[in-house]
Design an enzyme around this catalytic site. Sequence first.
Site, short mmCIF file in Angstrom:
data_model
loop_
_atom_site.label_atom_id
_atom_site.label_comp_id
_atom_site.label_asym_id
_atom_site.label_seq_id
_atom_site.Cartn_x
_atom_site.Cartn_y
_atom_site.Cartn_z
N HIS A 183 1.98 1.84 -3.42
CA HIS A 183 0.93 2.49 -4.22
C HIS A 183 0.91 4.00 -3.94
O HIS A 183 0.77 4.81 -4.86
CB HIS A 183 -0.44 1.91 -3.88
CG HIS A 183 -0.66 0.52 -4.42
ND1 HIS A 183 -0.86 0.28 -5.76
CD2 HIS A 183 -0.69 -0.68 -3.80
CE1 HIS A 183 -1.02 -1.03 -5.94
NE2 HIS A 183 -0.91 -1.63 -4.77
N THR A 226 0.84 -1.21 0.00
CA THR A 226 0.00 0.00 0.00
C THR A 226 0.87 1.25 0.00
O THR A 226 0.56 2.24 -0.68
CB THR A 226 -0.92 0.00 1.25
OG1 THR A 226 -1.66 -1.21 1.24
CG2 THR A 226 -1.86 1.18 1.23
P1 NAD Z 1 3.13 -8.31 -3.76
O1 NAD Z 1 2.75 -7.36 -4.82
O2 NAD Z 1 4.47 -8.23 -3.14
O3 NAD Z 1 2.94 -9.82 -4.30
C1 NAD Z 1 2.10 -10.16 -5.34
C2 NAD Z 1 2.81 -11.24 -6.15
O4 NAD Z 1 1.93 -11.73 -7.16
C3 NAD Z 1 4.07 -10.74 -6.84
O5 NAD Z 1 5.20 -11.49 -6.42
C4 NAD Z 1 3.74 -10.95 -8.33
O6 NAD Z 1 4.88 -11.31 -9.11
C5 NAD Z 1 2.73 -12.09 -8.24
N1 NAD Z 1 1.98 -12.32 -9.48
C6 NAD Z 1 1.73 -11.47 -10.52
N2 NAD Z 1 1.05 -12.10 -11.49
C7 NAD Z 1 0.85 -13.37 -11.10
C8 NAD Z 1 0.23 -14.52 -11.68
N3 NAD Z 1 -0.34 -14.47 -12.88
N4 NAD Z 1 0.21 -15.67 -10.96
C9 NAD Z 1 0.78 -15.74 -9.75
N5 NAD Z 1 1.40 -14.69 -9.15
C10 NAD Z 1 1.44 -13.52 -9.81
O7 NAD Z 1 2.01 -8.19 -2.65
P2 NAD Z 1 1.94 -8.59 -1.09
O8 NAD Z 1 2.48 -7.49 -0.27
O9 NAD Z 1 2.47 -9.97 -0.87
O10 NAD Z 1 0.37 -8.58 -0.95
C11 NAD Z 1 -0.42 -9.51 -1.69
C12 NAD Z 1 -1.66 -8.87 -2.28
O11 NAD Z 1 -2.57 -8.56 -1.22
C13 NAD Z 1 -1.46 -7.55 -3.03
O12 NAD Z 1 -2.35 -7.51 -4.11
C14 NAD Z 1 -1.83 -6.51 -1.99
O13 NAD Z 1 -2.27 -5.31 -2.60
C15 NAD Z 1 -2.96 -7.20 -1.29
N6 NAD Z 1 -3.23 -6.80 0.08
C16 NAD Z 1 -4.54 -6.85 0.47
C17 NAD Z 1 -4.86 -6.57 1.77
C18 NAD Z 1 -6.29 -6.67 2.19
O14 NAD Z 1 -6.60 -6.31 3.33
N7 NAD Z 1 -7.18 -7.17 1.33
C19 NAD Z 1 -3.88 -6.21 2.70
C20 NAD Z 1 -2.55 -6.20 2.27
C21 NAD Z 1 -2.23 -6.50 0.97
#
Ligand code: NAD
Length: 344
Positions: free
Chosen positions: A47, A44
């Site tokens: 972003h 976040t």
């Molecule tokens: P991150 O961006 O570090 O990890 C996401 C991973 O997904 C990356 O390593 C990327 O290479 C991979 N990816 C991309 N395309 C892919 C595909 N086709 N198949 C498989 N993997 C693929 O994010 P993070 O910090 O580990 O967080 C995970 C997710 O959760 C993010 O989208 C983040 O925004 C979200 N998030 C949500 C909440 C919530 O409360 N809902 C809280 C924190 C983070």
Amino acid sequence: MENRMKALVKARPEPGLWMEHVPVPEPGPADVLIKVRKSAICGTDVHIWKWDEFSARTVPVPMVVGHEFVGEIVDCGPAALKYRIGQRVSGEGHLVCGACRNCRAGRGHLCRNTKGVGVNRPGSFAEYLCIPEDNVVPIPDDITDEIAAILDPLGNAVHTALSFDLVGEDVLVTGAGPIGIMGALVAGRVGARKVVITDINPYRLDLAQRMGVQHVIDVGREQLRDVMADIGMTEGFDVGLEMSGAAPAMQQMIARMNNGGKVALLGIAPTEFPVDWNSVIFKMLHIKGIYGREMYETWYKMIALLQSGMDVSGLITHRIVVDDFEAGFAAMLSGNSGKVVMDW
Ligand code: NAD
Ligand code: ZN
């Protein structure tokens, strides 16, 4: 004279963050003031650094950002009586209203008026952070500062993974970011049969491997369906944890679930995308959206998981002093990092 502190500020509506001197926050009657020791960079924050559509819509400027932290209580408002000065704490970054139906029912994580630390109100990338005492989580002595600084994302992973019974189940985790890897580790610890994690980034795939995730799949090079056959899966995944926010990952997950499978969605997609809803229907899938952590059962569970031996320290790939924050954000932006922890 007013007390001032160093803080990383979204000072202008454009990419970047700036180290500035801002007033130390004044705790209200039920607040505590925390001297931050370490804070970690979340997706976040990246972003907000980039100032994408989501941030521009959500974050008022100027804003002190950041929400992952550990520190020490240095002041308590007159009505904040639960904790004492000197106590080592982290805290829940979602402030809930206490007045809506869900809050009144004890389901604060479903509050419809949630405010985010470092998003809607001043955050933890600062020498001092002020939060309500209700949001404080004391840290046991056997949990180190750097692990305490990443409890917020660990909580996302634990809340997502514990959404469904995983005992003996085959679990697909899409996205081997820090949260995906943590989710896969939790699934393994609580008794899943097969745990498969996917990604397309070699650094992240290697990190997942080193962290000991059972099956690590590069979906850019291998067919998930072939891998399933190789590891002895004859039907589909029982539980899916979507932790990438990538449309192809979510689409692949739906295609590879077993009938009656359960899917938890944590990853946040940058834009809308098509989903094969007829597969969801004919496979009779259960889908659950996840935001944040359960207050405060997730905090209890994750601390218990750590105390029972779950080791996530290998996910911290960068330890920096806060004055090097630009290098920390560069590492996060490159995708070639796990967690980046900044020392104040
Ligand atoms: P991150 O961006 O570090 O990890 C996401 C991973 O997904 C990356 O390593 C990327 O290479 C991979 N990816 C991309 N395309 C892919 C595909 N086709 N198949 C498989 N993997 C693929 O994010 P993070 O910090 O580990 O967080 C995970 C997710 O959760 C993010 O989208 C983040 O925004 C979200 N998030 C949500 C909440 C919530 O409360 N809902 C809280 C924190 C983070
Ligand atoms: Zn509420």
